[in-house]
Design a protein around this motif. Sequence first.
Motif, PDB file in Angstrom:
ATOM      1  N   LEU A 166      -4.128  -6.079  14.877  1.00 44.63           N
ATOM      2  CA  LEU A 166      -2.750  -5.197  14.593  1.00 44.63           C
ATOM      3  C   LEU A 166      -3.003  -4.132  13.557  1.00 44.63           C
ATOM      4  CD1 LEU A 166       0.370  -5.796  14.945  1.00 44.63           C
ATOM      5  CD2 LEU A 166       0.435  -6.772  12.753  1.00 44.63           C
ATOM      6  N   ARG A 167      -2.550  -3.081  14.142  1.00 39.89           N
ATOM      7  CA  ARG A 167      -2.418  -1.856  12.993  1.00 39.89           C
ATOM      8  C   ARG A 167      -1.001  -1.519  12.967  1.00 39.89           C
ATOM      9  NH1 ARG A 167      -7.382  -0.276  10.824  1.00 39.89           N
ATOM     10  NH2 ARG A 167      -6.857   1.860  10.660  1.00 39.89           N
ATOM     11  N   CYS A 168      -0.475  -0.919  12.048  1.00 40.35           N
ATOM     12  CA  CYS A 168       0.726  -0.554  11.658  1.00 40.35           C
ATOM     13  C   CYS A 168       0.643   0.584  10.938  1.00 40.35           C
ATOM     14  CB  CYS A 168       1.583  -1.661  10.783  1.00 40.35           C
ATOM     15  SG  CYS A 168       3.355  -1.382  10.507  1.00 40.35           S
ATOM     16  N   TRP A 169       1.432   1.782  11.274  1.00 43.78           N
ATOM     17  CA  TRP A 169       1.847   2.910  10.904  1.00 43.78           C
ATOM     18  C   TRP A 169       3.262   3.210  10.659  1.00 43.78           C
ATOM     19  CZ3 TRP A 169      -2.017   2.169  14.428  1.00 43.78           C
ATOM     20  CH2 TRP A 169      -3.345   2.279  14.285  1.00 43.78           C
ATOM     21  N   LEU A 211      -0.576   6.731  -9.660  1.00 37.54           N
ATOM     22  CA  LEU A 211       0.569   6.211  -8.810  1.00 37.54           C
ATOM     23  C   LEU A 211       1.792   6.169  -9.590  1.00 37.54           C
ATOM     24  CD1 LEU A 211      -0.572   3.329  -6.517  1.00 37.54           C
ATOM     25  CD2 LEU A 211      -1.053   5.547  -6.285  1.00 37.54           C
ATOM     26  N   THR A 212       2.841   6.941  -8.883  1.00 36.69           N
ATOM     27  CA  THR A 212       4.222   6.766  -9.532  1.00 36.69           C
ATOM     28  C   THR A 212       4.911   5.471  -9.152  1.00 36.69           C
ATOM     29  OG1 THR A 212       5.076   7.607  -7.394  1.00 36.69           O
ATOM     30  CG2 THR A 212       4.498   9.304  -9.083  1.00 36.69           C
ATOM     31  N   GLU A 213       5.891   5.167  -9.566  1.00 41.13           N
ATOM     32  CA  GLU A 213       6.728   3.909  -9.164  1.00 41.13           C
ATOM     33  C   GLU A 213       6.910   3.960  -7.818  1.00 41.13           C
ATOM     34  OE1 GLU A 213       7.267   1.237 -10.979  1.00 41.13           O
ATOM     35  OE2 GLU A 213       5.975   2.185 -12.451  1.00 41.13           O
ATOM     36  N   ALA A 214       7.368   5.044  -7.142  1.00 35.28           N
ATOM     37  CA  ALA A 214       7.711   5.254  -5.768  1.00 35.28           C
ATOM     38  C   ALA A 214       6.098   4.708  -5.001  1.00 35.28           C
ATOM     39  CB  ALA A 214       8.078   6.565  -5.316  1.00 35.28           C
ATOM     40  N   GLY A 215       5.122   5.232  -5.450  1.00 36.50           N
ATOM     41  CA  GLY A 215       3.809   5.075  -4.837  1.00 36.50           C
ATOM     42  C   GLY A 215       3.539   3.588  -4.856  1.00 36.50           C
ATOM     43  N   LYS A 216       3.710   2.919  -5.785  1.00 30.22           N
ATOM     44  CA  LYS A 216       3.298   1.611  -6.375  1.00 30.22           C
ATOM     45  C   LYS A 216       4.300   0.771  -5.391  1.00 30.22           C
ATOM     46  CE  LYS A 216       1.900   1.897 -11.010  1.00 30.22           C
ATOM     47  NZ  LYS A 216       2.009   1.824 -12.496  1.00 30.22           N
ATOM     48  N   THR A 217       5.591   1.122  -5.315  1.00 31.35           N
ATOM     49  CA  THR A 217       6.559   0.291  -4.612  1.00 31.35           C
ATOM     50  C   THR A 217       6.228   0.401  -3.076  1.00 31.35           C
ATOM     51  OG1 THR A 217       8.417   0.690  -6.120  1.00 31.35           O
ATOM     52  CG2 THR A 217       8.994   0.127  -4.039  1.00 31.35           C
ATOM     53  N   GLN A 231       3.148  -1.572  -2.543  1.00 34.48           N
ATOM     54  CA  GLN A 231       3.358  -3.233  -2.307  1.00 34.48           C
ATOM     55  C   GLN A 231       4.034  -3.732  -1.096  1.00 34.48           C
ATOM     56  OE1 GLN A 231       5.260  -4.356  -6.038  1.00 34.48           O
ATOM     57  NE2 GLN A 231       5.605  -6.471  -5.269  1.00 34.48           N
ATOM     58  N   THR A 232       5.093  -2.715  -0.913  1.00 34.60           N
ATOM     59  CA  THR A 232       5.980  -3.178   0.189  1.00 34.60           C
ATOM     60  C   THR A 232       5.048  -3.084   1.765  1.00 34.60           C
ATOM     61  OG1 THR A 232       7.818  -2.190  -0.874  1.00 34.60           O
ATOM     62  CG2 THR A 232       8.042  -2.699   1.459  1.00 34.60           C
ATOM     63  N   PHE A 233       4.402  -2.107   1.795  1.00 30.77           N
ATOM     64  CA  PHE A 233       3.472  -1.892   2.866  1.00 30.77           C
ATOM     65  C   PHE A 233       2.407  -3.126   2.917  1.00 30.77           C
ATOM     66  CE2 PHE A 233      -0.393  -0.957   5.185  1.00 30.77           C
ATOM     67  CZ  PHE A 233      -0.029  -0.345   6.322  1.00 30.77           C
ATOM     68  N   ASN A 234       1.947  -3.552   1.847  1.00 34.12           N
ATOM     69  CA  ASN A 234       1.049  -4.766   1.777  1.00 34.12           C
ATOM     70  C   ASN A 234       1.519  -5.970   2.124  1.00 34.12           C
ATOM     71  OD1 ASN A 234      -1.471  -3.178   1.381  1.00 34.12           O
ATOM     72  ND2 ASN A 234      -1.142  -3.298  -0.844  1.00 34.12           N
ATOM     73  N   GLU A 235       2.737  -6.100   1.586  1.00 35.20           N
ATOM     74  CA  GLU A 235       3.565  -7.365   1.971  1.00 35.20           C
ATOM     75  C   GLU A 235       3.910  -7.410   3.542  1.00 35.20           C
ATOM     76  OE1 GLU A 235       6.948  -7.255  -0.763  1.00 35.20           O
ATOM     77  OE2 GLU A 235       5.865  -7.679  -2.473  1.00 35.20           O
ATOM     78  N   LEU A 236       4.457  -6.378   3.902  1.00 35.18           N
ATOM     79  CA  LEU A 236       4.674  -6.448   5.397  1.00 35.18           C
ATOM     80  C   LEU A 236       3.474  -6.788   6.071  1.00 35.18           C
ATOM     81  CD1 LEU A 236       6.393  -5.746   7.741  1.00 35.18           C
ATOM     82  CD2 LEU A 236       6.006  -3.274   7.400  1.00 35.18           C
ATOM     83  N   MET A 237       2.517  -6.078   5.880  1.00 38.02           N
ATOM     84  CA  MET A 237       1.328  -6.538   6.558  1.00 38.02           C
ATOM     85  C   MET A 237       0.698  -7.737   6.557  1.00 38.02           C
ATOM     86  SD  MET A 237       0.528  -3.524   8.184  1.00 38.02           S
ATOM     87  CE  MET A 237      -0.851  -4.417   8.963  1.00 38.02           C
TER      88      MET A 237
END
Length: 115
Positions: free
Chosen positions: A9-12, A82-88, A91-97
């Motif tokens: 699975l790959r997600c973009w 990373l900015t806070e937006a970058g960190k968020t 983190q959100t992408f990694n959690e989704l994956m």
Amino acid sequence: MELHKELRLRCWIDIDGERFFGPGRAQLLTHIDQEGSISKAAKAMGMSYKKAWSMVDDMNQKGQKPYVILHKGGNKGGGAELTEAGKTVLQTFNELMGKLNETLRDGEEKFLQLV
């Protein structure tokens, strides 16, 4: 002969039909966060600085807020973080994956037996 079967699975995220964010950019942000440098992150990934810079610039331009901020050189040299937006986003992408891969693993064995 036993065949090796694997369900992948790959997600973009696409913006206007063009890839904007996915595993490669997530990996780049992870390395920038760890190394504090776009150059070191690019080297860790085996990519050119120019390509890494282009990816960062694209994310900063197309994201709702910049993901990476740069620090000018000087006695201690420059850097990136990373900015806070970058960190968020990372983190959100990694959690989704993680959730998607867990769902995939739950059905993988049954599906691959049919192939």
